[in-house]
Motif scaffolding. Structure first.
Motif, short mmCIF file in Angstrom:
data_model
loop_
_atom_site.label_atom_id
_atom_site.label_comp_id
_atom_site.label_asym_id
_atom_site.label_seq_id
_atom_site.Cartn_x
_atom_site.Cartn_y
_atom_site.Cartn_z
N GLY A 14 0.82 -1.21 0.00
CA GLY A 14 0.00 0.00 0.00
C GLY A 14 0.85 1.26 0.00
O GLY A 14 0.58 2.21 -0.74
N GLU A 33 10.51 4.04 5.89
CA GLU A 33 10.45 2.60 6.15
C GLU A 33 11.41 2.27 7.30
O GLU A 33 12.54 2.75 7.33
CB GLU A 33 10.82 1.82 4.89
N LEU A 46 -2.07 -14.14 -4.03
CA LEU A 46 -3.01 -14.21 -5.15
C LEU A 46 -3.51 -12.81 -5.44
O LEU A 46 -4.14 -12.19 -4.57
CB LEU A 46 -4.17 -15.15 -4.78
N TRP A 182 4.56 -21.23 5.82
CA TRP A 182 4.55 -21.30 4.36
C TRP A 182 5.96 -21.42 3.80
O TRP A 182 6.94 -21.05 4.46
CB TRP A 182 3.84 -20.08 3.76
N ASP A 294 -3.58 -2.90 5.41
CA ASP A 294 -3.85 -3.73 6.59
C ASP A 294 -3.95 -2.91 7.87
O ASP A 294 -4.64 -3.31 8.81
CB ASP A 294 -2.72 -4.75 6.77
C1 LIG Z 1 -0.28 -16.03 5.05
C2 LIG Z 1 -0.77 -14.84 4.31
C3 LIG Z 1 -1.25 -15.00 3.01
C4 LIG Z 1 -1.73 -13.90 2.32
N1 LIG Z 1 -2.23 -14.09 1.05
C5 LIG Z 1 -2.72 -13.05 0.38
C6 LIG Z 1 -3.22 -13.22 -0.95
O1 LIG Z 1 -3.22 -14.31 -1.50
N2 LIG Z 1 -3.71 -12.12 -1.59
C7 LIG Z 1 -3.72 -10.88 -1.02
O2 LIG Z 1 -4.16 -9.92 -1.65
N3 LIG Z 1 -3.26 -10.69 0.24
C8 LIG Z 1 -2.76 -11.73 0.95
N4 LIG Z 1 -2.28 -11.54 2.20
C9 LIG Z 1 -2.37 -10.21 2.82
C10 LIG Z 1 -1.27 -9.26 2.35
O3 LIG Z 1 0.00 -9.80 2.60
C11 LIG Z 1 -1.42 -7.93 3.10
O4 LIG Z 1 -2.76 -7.55 3.09
C12 LIG Z 1 -0.60 -6.81 2.46
O5 LIG Z 1 0.77 -7.13 2.49
C13 LIG Z 1 -0.87 -5.50 3.22
O6 LIG Z 1 -0.08 -4.48 2.67
P1 LIG Z 1 0.22 -3.18 3.54
O7 LIG Z 1 0.96 -2.27 2.60
O8 LIG Z 1 -1.00 -2.68 4.19
O9 LIG Z 1 1.19 -3.65 4.73
P2 LIG Z 1 2.55 -4.45 4.71
O10 LIG Z 1 2.77 -5.11 3.39
O11 LIG Z 1 2.55 -5.27 5.95
O12 LIG Z 1 3.68 -3.32 4.83
C14 LIG Z 1 3.90 -2.58 6.00
C15 LIG Z 1 5.26 -1.90 5.90
O13 LIG Z 1 5.37 -0.93 6.94
C16 LIG Z 1 6.66 -1.03 7.56
N5 LIG Z 1 6.53 -0.49 8.91
C17 LIG Z 1 5.81 -1.03 9.92
N6 LIG Z 1 5.86 -0.22 11.01
C18 LIG Z 1 6.63 0.85 10.66
C19 LIG Z 1 7.05 2.03 11.34
N7 LIG Z 1 6.65 2.28 12.60
N8 LIG Z 1 7.83 2.92 10.70
C20 LIG Z 1 8.24 2.69 9.40
N9 LIG Z 1 7.86 1.57 8.71
C21 LIG Z 1 7.07 0.68 9.32
C22 LIG Z 1 6.96 -2.52 7.48
O14 LIG Z 1 8.33 -2.80 7.65
C23 LIG Z 1 6.44 -2.86 6.08
O15 LIG Z 1 7.42 -2.60 5.10
C24 LIG Z 1 -1.75 -12.62 2.93
C25 LIG Z 1 -1.24 -12.46 4.21
C26 LIG Z 1 -0.75 -13.55 4.90
C27 LIG Z 1 -0.23 -13.34 6.29
#
Ligand SMILES: Cc1cc2nc3c(=O)[nH]c(=O)nc-3n(C[C@H](O)[C@H](O)[C@H](O)COP(=O)(O)OP(=O)(O)OC[C@H]3O[C@@H](n4cnc5c(N)ncnc54)[C@H](O)[C@@H]3O)c2cc1C
Length: 412
Positions: A14, A33, A46, A182, A294
């Motif tokens: 995101g 980050e 997926l 996994w 998330d």
């Molecule tokens: C087992 C599993 C299977 C999945 N399968 C799927 C799938 O098939 N399809 C799908 O669409 N989704 C799937 N997901 C969900 C998907 O991985 C997440 O929804 C997605 O990665 C969320 O993206 P995000 O950018 O919100 O957060 P994240 O990808 O978690 O990124 C958060 C970032 O913020 C950084 N961060 C955290 N705190 C701080 C801070 N205080 N200061 C600076 N940086 C910070 C972290 O280091 C990280 O780089 C799965 C999840 C799991 C656990």
């Protein structure tokens, strides 16, 4: 709209997408980050037609399609081979499909795209606190670096976000009692190609095998499959301590056909673990801080939507900033577009999870009895398919598919 100084927290799916889109639109964007070298955990994802549309908007869909694996649907069976769940995107619209992709590949595509945008990336900068007023946001860093100020902070720090409490938004984020292990492994003979395979024994055993195409460092290499093994979160440490032979024996006992991919698994270090949270946040923004991905609406991964929803949030914010008159209006517009779908996926995932991951075995028996007829009866089949494809707007209503074969989701 005038260009704004925008801070983004988190170099995940995101964060990278929203930073790229807003920087390209002329805003002064800095992405913070916590890790010195941002990188994802190496498992598969997926991507749905919705997420693919955002990758198309970012100009990286073709490369994703080239590296990933075309997914036509889901094939879920009991460990005795009885069909439970059989869904094909093509039953909804012949042009729709999913894409299994290695997390590292998606990360690299988004990261390279971010680097080609005017956004600045500041690594090794863990944001420890956020203070906001009606006109600005100030970020404090864990490493003691000087504070940074911006007109707006977009927080994409993931399901386990420590910044939700800091920003003064209302939320709940309980951990799910189940998680998973996994590993991504070669599938040399492409035996698992084509669909997401699942095997169930009541609600206590669930194994998934998702074709994900090639590994990030091996663009000419062999196809891979990500194998997921569900287990109670409190048993994860014990399962790791039991070692690789026990892990493989457990999986193979229920699904012997995974023998070839598992023959490439030699060490527990090749196996990652995950826990997830059910995040409810009634309002995603307060003053000049807004949450996405998330951090705002984390779910269990049952419906495979989390990364897609983070991409959709990013696209909705970019669209709102291109059309709304000011920051407050843009945040309200993006939230109005995304709250309904995100609420639906969070609730649906929460309702379904115990049928796949719980100690109450009869829920699994009920699933095995009900899902076959539900997949065969067109109205319920279409509801299940539109849910899988990521196009639900809520419990009622879906986004139609446009003439270009993509979901009708407004995007500038
Ligand atoms: C087992 C599993 C299977 C999945 N399968 C799927 C799938 O098939 N399809 C799908 O669409 N989704 C799937 N997901 C969900 C998907 O991985 C997440 O929804 C997605 O990665 C969320 O993206 P995000 O950018 O919100 O957060 P994240 O990808 O978690 O990124 C958060 C970032 O913020 C950084 N961060 C955290 N705190 C701080 C801070 N205080 N200061 C600076 N940086 C910070 C972290 O280091 C990280 O780089 C799965 C999840 C799991 C656990």
């Amino acid at each position: 709209m005038t260009p704004y100084r925008i801070a983004v927290v988190g170099c995940g799916v995101g964060g990278m997408a929203v930073a790229t889109l807003l920087a390209d639109a002329g805003h002064d964007v800095t992405l913070y980050e916590r890790f010195g070298e941002p990188r994802p955990l190496g498992a598969g994802l997926l991507l749905q037609p919705t997420g693919l549309k955002v990758l198309h908007r970012l100009g990286i869909e073709a490369a994703a399609l080239d590296m990933g694996a075309h997914i036509a649907g889901i094939d879920g069976r009991t460990t005795r081979g009885r069909k439970v769940l059989s869904l094909r995107y093509g039953q909804l619209d012949a042009r729709l499909h999913g894409l299994g992709i290695h997390r590292g590949v998606l990360f690299r595509l988004l990261f390279d795209r971010l680097r080609r945008s005017p956004a600045r990336l500041v690594t090794a900068s863990e944001v420890a606190g956020i203070e906001t007023t009606a006109k600005s946001a100030t970020l404090r860093f864990a490493n003691g670096a000087a504070t940074a100020s911006a007109d707006l902070v977009l927080v994409a720090d993931g399901a386990h976000s420590a910044l939700r409490a800091q920003a003064g938004v209302r939320f709940r984020a309980p951990l799910y009692p189940w998680g998973c292990l996994w590993a991504t492994l070669p599938d040399r003979e492409n035996r698992f190609a084509g669909v997401l395979h699942q095997r169930f024994r009541d609600s206590r055993v669930m194994i998934g095998a998702l074709p994900v195409g090639r590994q990030p460092d091996d663009p000419d290499g062999e196809p891979c499959v990500t194998v997921f093994w569900s287990l109670p979160a409190r048993d994860i440490d014990a399962a790791r301590a039991a070692g690789i032979a026990a892990f493989k024996a457990n999986v193979l006992r229920h699904w012997p056909e995974l023998g070839l991919p598992l023959s490439h698994l030699h060490d527990m270090d090749q196996v990652a673990s995950a826990t997830y949270r059910h995040v409810a946040m009634p309002r995603w923004s307060r003053e000049r801080a807004a949450f996405l991905g998330d951090a705002a609406h984390g779910t269990s991964p049952q419906l495979g939507q989390g990364a897609n929803m983070a991409l959709l949030d990013a696209a909705a914010l970019a669209t709102a900033f291109a059309t709304a008159p000011d920051i407050t209006a843009a945040l309200a517009q993006a939230e109005a577009a995304r709250q309904g779908p995100a609420r639906f996926y969070r609730q649906a995932s929460h309702l379904l999870t115990p049928f796949y991951q719980s100690r109450f075995a009869p829920l699994g028996w009920l699933r095995d009895l009900a899902f076959g007829p539900l997949c065969a009866f067109p109205p319920t089949r279409d509801m299940m398919l539109s849910t899988l494809a990521g196009v639900r707007r809520g419990w009622l209503g879906t986004s139609p598919v446009n003439a270009d074969g993509r979901p009708d989701i407004p995007m500038v």
